[in-house]
Write a protein that holds these residues in place. Structure first.
Motif, PDB file in Angstrom:
ATOM      1  N   GLN A   1     -32.761 -26.069  29.642  1.00 48.12           N
ATOM      2  CA  GLN A   1     -32.944 -26.916  28.482  1.00 48.12           C
ATOM      3  C   GLN A   1     -31.903 -26.554  27.508  1.00 48.12           C
ATOM      4  N   VAL A   2     -30.712 -27.110  27.151  1.00 49.13           N
ATOM      5  CA  VAL A   2     -29.976 -26.748  26.138  1.00 49.13           C
ATOM      6  C   VAL A   2     -29.971 -27.920  24.891  1.00 49.13           C
ATOM      7  N   PRO A   3     -29.385 -27.276  23.687  1.00 46.77           N
ATOM      8  CA  PRO A   3     -29.417 -28.345  22.657  1.00 46.77           C
ATOM      9  C   PRO A   3     -28.521 -29.557  22.999  1.00 46.77           C
ATOM     10  N   ARG A   4     -28.756 -30.594  22.690  1.00 47.30           N
ATOM     11  CA  ARG A   4     -28.305 -32.012  22.661  1.00 47.30           C
ATOM     12  C   ARG A   4     -27.172 -31.870  21.710  1.00 47.30           C
ATOM     13  N   VAL A   5     -25.874 -32.029  22.683  1.00 51.09           N
ATOM     14  CA  VAL A   5     -24.512 -31.860  22.029  1.00 51.09           C
ATOM     15  C   VAL A   5     -23.760 -32.817  22.536  1.00 51.09           C
ATOM     16  N   ALA A   6     -22.625 -33.100  22.000  1.00 52.90           N
ATOM     17  CA  ALA A   6     -21.461 -33.886  22.509  1.00 52.90           C
ATOM     18  C   ALA A   6     -21.074 -33.465  23.743  1.00 52.90           C
ATOM     19  N   ARG A   7     -20.918 -34.429  24.523  1.00 49.32           N
ATOM     20  CA  ARG A   7     -20.441 -34.282  26.038  1.00 49.32           C
ATOM     21  C   ARG A   7     -19.368 -33.303  26.444  1.00 49.32           C
ATOM     22  N   ARG A   8     -18.560 -33.204  25.454  1.00 53.74           N
ATOM     23  CA  ARG A   8     -17.292 -32.279  25.586  1.00 53.74           C
ATOM     24  C   ARG A   8     -17.975 -30.867  25.301  1.00 53.74           C
ATOM     25  N   ARG A   9     -19.165 -30.911  24.688  1.00 54.55           N
ATOM     26  CA  ARG A   9     -19.341 -29.185  24.222  1.00 54.55           C
ATOM     27  C   ARG A   9     -20.704 -28.943  25.124  1.00 54.55           C
ATOM     28  N   LEU A  10     -21.270 -29.866  26.158  1.00 57.28           N
ATOM     29  CA  LEU A  10     -22.231 -29.475  26.805  1.00 57.28           C
ATOM     30  C   LEU A  10     -21.902 -28.370  27.933  1.00 57.28           C
ATOM     31  N   THR A  11     -20.736 -28.078  28.523  1.00 60.62           N
ATOM     32  CA  THR A  11     -20.312 -26.904  29.386  1.00 60.62           C
ATOM     33  C   THR A  11     -20.731 -25.851  28.601  1.00 60.62           C
ATOM     34  N   GLN A  12     -20.304 -25.594  27.364  1.00 57.13           N
ATOM     35  CA  GLN A  12     -20.451 -24.410  26.461  1.00 57.13           C
ATOM     36  C   GLN A  12     -22.005 -24.069  26.345  1.00 57.13           C
ATOM     37  N   ALA A  13     -22.853 -25.184  26.007  1.00 57.74           N
ATOM     38  CA  ALA A  13     -23.915 -24.889  26.007  1.00 57.74           C
ATOM     39  C   ALA A  13     -24.714 -24.428  27.107  1.00 57.74           C
ATOM     40  N   VAL A  14     -24.427 -24.929  28.202  1.00 59.74           N
ATOM     41  CA  VAL A  14     -24.962 -24.456  29.595  1.00 59.74           C
ATOM     42  C   VAL A  14     -24.605 -23.126  29.744  1.00 59.74           C
ATOM     43  N   TYR A  15     -23.271 -22.666  29.555  1.00 60.90           N
ATOM     44  CA  TYR A  15     -22.574 -21.296  29.887  1.00 60.90           C
ATOM     45  C   TYR A  15     -23.478 -20.219  28.850  1.00 60.90           C
ATOM     46  N   TRP A  16     -23.770 -20.663  27.539  1.00 65.16           N
ATOM     47  CA  TRP A  16     -24.421 -19.751  26.830  1.00 65.16           C
ATOM     48  C   TRP A  16     -26.013 -19.817  27.058  1.00 65.16           C
ATOM     49  N   GLY A  17     -26.414 -20.849  27.472  1.00 60.21           N
ATOM     50  CA  GLY A  17     -27.855 -20.952  28.165  1.00 60.21           C
ATOM     51  C   GLY A  17     -27.971 -19.847  29.119  1.00 60.21           C
ATOM     52  N   LEU A  18     -26.859 -20.003  30.260  1.00 63.63           N
ATOM     53  CA  LEU A  18     -27.054 -19.006  31.315  1.00 63.63           C
ATOM     54  C   LEU A  18     -27.143 -17.732  30.813  1.00 63.63           C
ATOM     55  N   ARG A  19     -26.082 -17.473  29.967  1.00 61.85           N
ATOM     56  CA  ARG A  19     -25.765 -15.948  29.689  1.00 61.85           C
ATOM     57  C   ARG A  19     -27.003 -15.336  29.043  1.00 61.85           C
ATOM     58  N   LYS A  20     -27.866 -16.333  28.638  1.00 57.64           N
ATOM     59  CA  LYS A  20     -29.262 -15.801  27.632  1.00 57.64           C
ATOM     60  C   LYS A  20     -30.291 -15.532  28.750  1.00 57.64           C
ATOM     61  N   GLY A  21     -30.205 -16.466  29.483  1.00 61.65           N
ATOM     62  CA  GLY A  21     -31.401 -16.646  30.565  1.00 61.65           C
ATOM     63  C   GLY A  21     -31.274 -15.509  31.772  1.00 61.65           C
ATOM     64  N   ILE A  22     -30.065 -15.460  32.095  1.00 66.06           N
ATOM     65  CA  ILE A  22     -29.895 -14.531  33.370  1.00 66.06           C
ATOM     66  C   ILE A  22     -28.752 -13.398  32.921  1.00 66.06           C
ATOM     67  N   GLY A  23     -27.843 -13.463  31.880  1.00 61.65           N
ATOM     68  CA  GLY A  23     -26.984 -12.483  31.682  1.00 61.65           C
ATOM     69  C   GLY A  23     -25.996 -12.482  32.564  1.00 61.65           C
ATOM     70  N   PHE A  24     -25.630 -13.452  33.313  1.00 63.10           N
ATOM     71  CA  PHE A  24     -24.556 -13.558  34.344  1.00 63.10           C
ATOM     72  C   PHE A  24     -23.047 -13.433  33.720  1.00 63.10           C
ATOM     73  N   ASP A  25     -22.245 -13.049  34.469  1.00 60.67           N
ATOM     74  CA  ASP A  25     -20.967 -12.425  34.109  1.00 60.67           C
ATOM     75  C   ASP A  25     -19.980 -13.436  34.846  1.00 60.67           C
TER      76      ASP A  25
END
Length: 361
Positions: free
Chosen positions: A12-36
């Motif tokens: 569940q990521v903040p509701r943002v503009a479509r063009r910014r959604l990928t960045q929101a998912v990226y940081w959500g994954l970094r925070k959740g599982i710390g992937f590289d």
């Protein structure tokens, strides 16, 4: 491709503009599982809007895959002379079959227990959309290993299969899947005889269906327990009802006593993903294998062959598509500027020609 090393989860990521959604998912994954992201690809699909504590958010199903695995698979097919146009995960491929089924069969929450050779997958679909998935290590190899541990050996006449308690009757380190090809499927055929099994299955005295069930039920019980826990975990986490129906995929659906056992343990209707059900949903260009077990083993390939525009392609993730889109936008901008420059130049040239013509007259 194989799902080992992959991670698939709801975010569940903040509701943002479509063009910014990928960045929101990226940081959500970094925070959740710390992937590289240098070592892993990531992709996602939007499940829909949700609220968390009164805050509007967007729920997505995100996955991460080792880059090396994707590149290695691509190179393998390139060397074989069959370059791939795309790669997807088995979880998303199976969704193509689920979405091809009649809407009444997939309405609401539907579970899928897909028992493969080296492992199994437990999936949950909501109105045909994948919302939960989990991989477990138990699969057909585990069932064959349980049969192998029971001490199967050939009878005196070479055609009768029987059980001995002495596990040493097998060569040490015999592979469970290789054993399954030689003996395991013959034993399982005792549970539900089919025309194919009757041709080369065991005959005569020595071992019966009860012996087979006694050996494999502990393994099957652990697998069903994992499915039950997964369904309960999703219902509690999503605040939803439990699944109302479960589809059994893979070759195990052939054996009716095992299907009934799974249904009894889960407490919900269990329906096999067999040819009868698939015939209602698909128009076959070429008839599928008559052997229902073989059809079950080919289901992943069939699912991938039903690719639609919603199937994630690891060669073209959201990040790659956005990069391509940006390059395309820049190229279009450059082309438009080029056309404008040509138009201005032509205008100036035309005006100068008119000026020169007036001076001559």
């Amino acid at each position: 491709m194989d799902t080992a090393g992959c991670d698939i989860r709801r975010l569940q990521v903040p509701r943002v503009a479509r063009r910014r959604l990928t960045q929101a998912v990226y940081w959500g994954l970094r925070k959740g599982i710390g992937f590289d992201d240098r070592e892993n690809l990531f992709d996602y699909e939007v499940l829909g809007p949700v609220e968390e504590g009164g805050i509007p958010k967007t729920e997505v199903l995100a996955c991460t895959v080792p880059r090396h695995d994707v590149q290695e698979l691509k190179a393998l097919f390139d060397r074989a002379g069959f370059p791939l146009k795309g790669v997807t995960l088995a979880h998303f491929a199976l969704r193509n079959v689920i979405q091809a089924l009649p809407p009444a069969a997939t309405r609401g929450l539907v579970g899928v227990l897909d028992i493969g050779e080296d492992g199994s997958r437990i999936d949950i679909f909501n109105d045909g959309r994948l919302v939960f998935t989990r991989s477990v290590r138990a699969g057909m190899a585990s069932i064959f290993a349980a049969l192998m541990a029971g001490g199967l050996h050939e009878g005196a006449d070479g055609n009768v299969l029987s059980i001995e308690r002495d596990i040493d009757t097998f060569a040490a380190g015999e592979d469970a899947l290789a054993y399954g090809e030689l003996h395991g499927r013959q034993l399982l055929s005792l549970l539900t005889p089919t025309p194919q099994a009757a041709e080369d299955g065991p005959s005569g005295p020595g071992i019966g269906p009860k012996d087979v069930l006694r050996l494999i039920l502990p393994t099957l019980e652990r697998l069903v327990r994992q499915a039950e826990l997964s369904f309960s975990h999703y219902a509690q986490g999503a605040g939803a009802d439990r699944v109302a129906r479960v589809f059994l995929a893979g070759e195990l659906h052939v054996y009716k006593p095992l299907l009934l056992y799974i249904q009894d343990q889960l407490g919900v209707a269990v329906q096999p993903l067999d040819r009868v059900l698939l015939d209602e949903a698909l128009n076959w260009r070429k008839p599928p294998p008559e052997d229902p077990g073989a059809l079950g083993r080919l289901l992943p390939a069939l699912s991938a062959g039903l690719r639609n525009r919603h199937t994630p392609n690891l060669f073209a993730t959201h990040t790659e598509r956005e990069k391509t889109s940006r390059v395309t936008t820049i190229n279009r901008g450059i082309f438009i500027v080029f056309l404008l420059c040509i138009a201005v130049g032509l205008g100036i040239f035309y005006r100068q020609e008119q000026e020169a013509a007036r001076k001559k007259t």
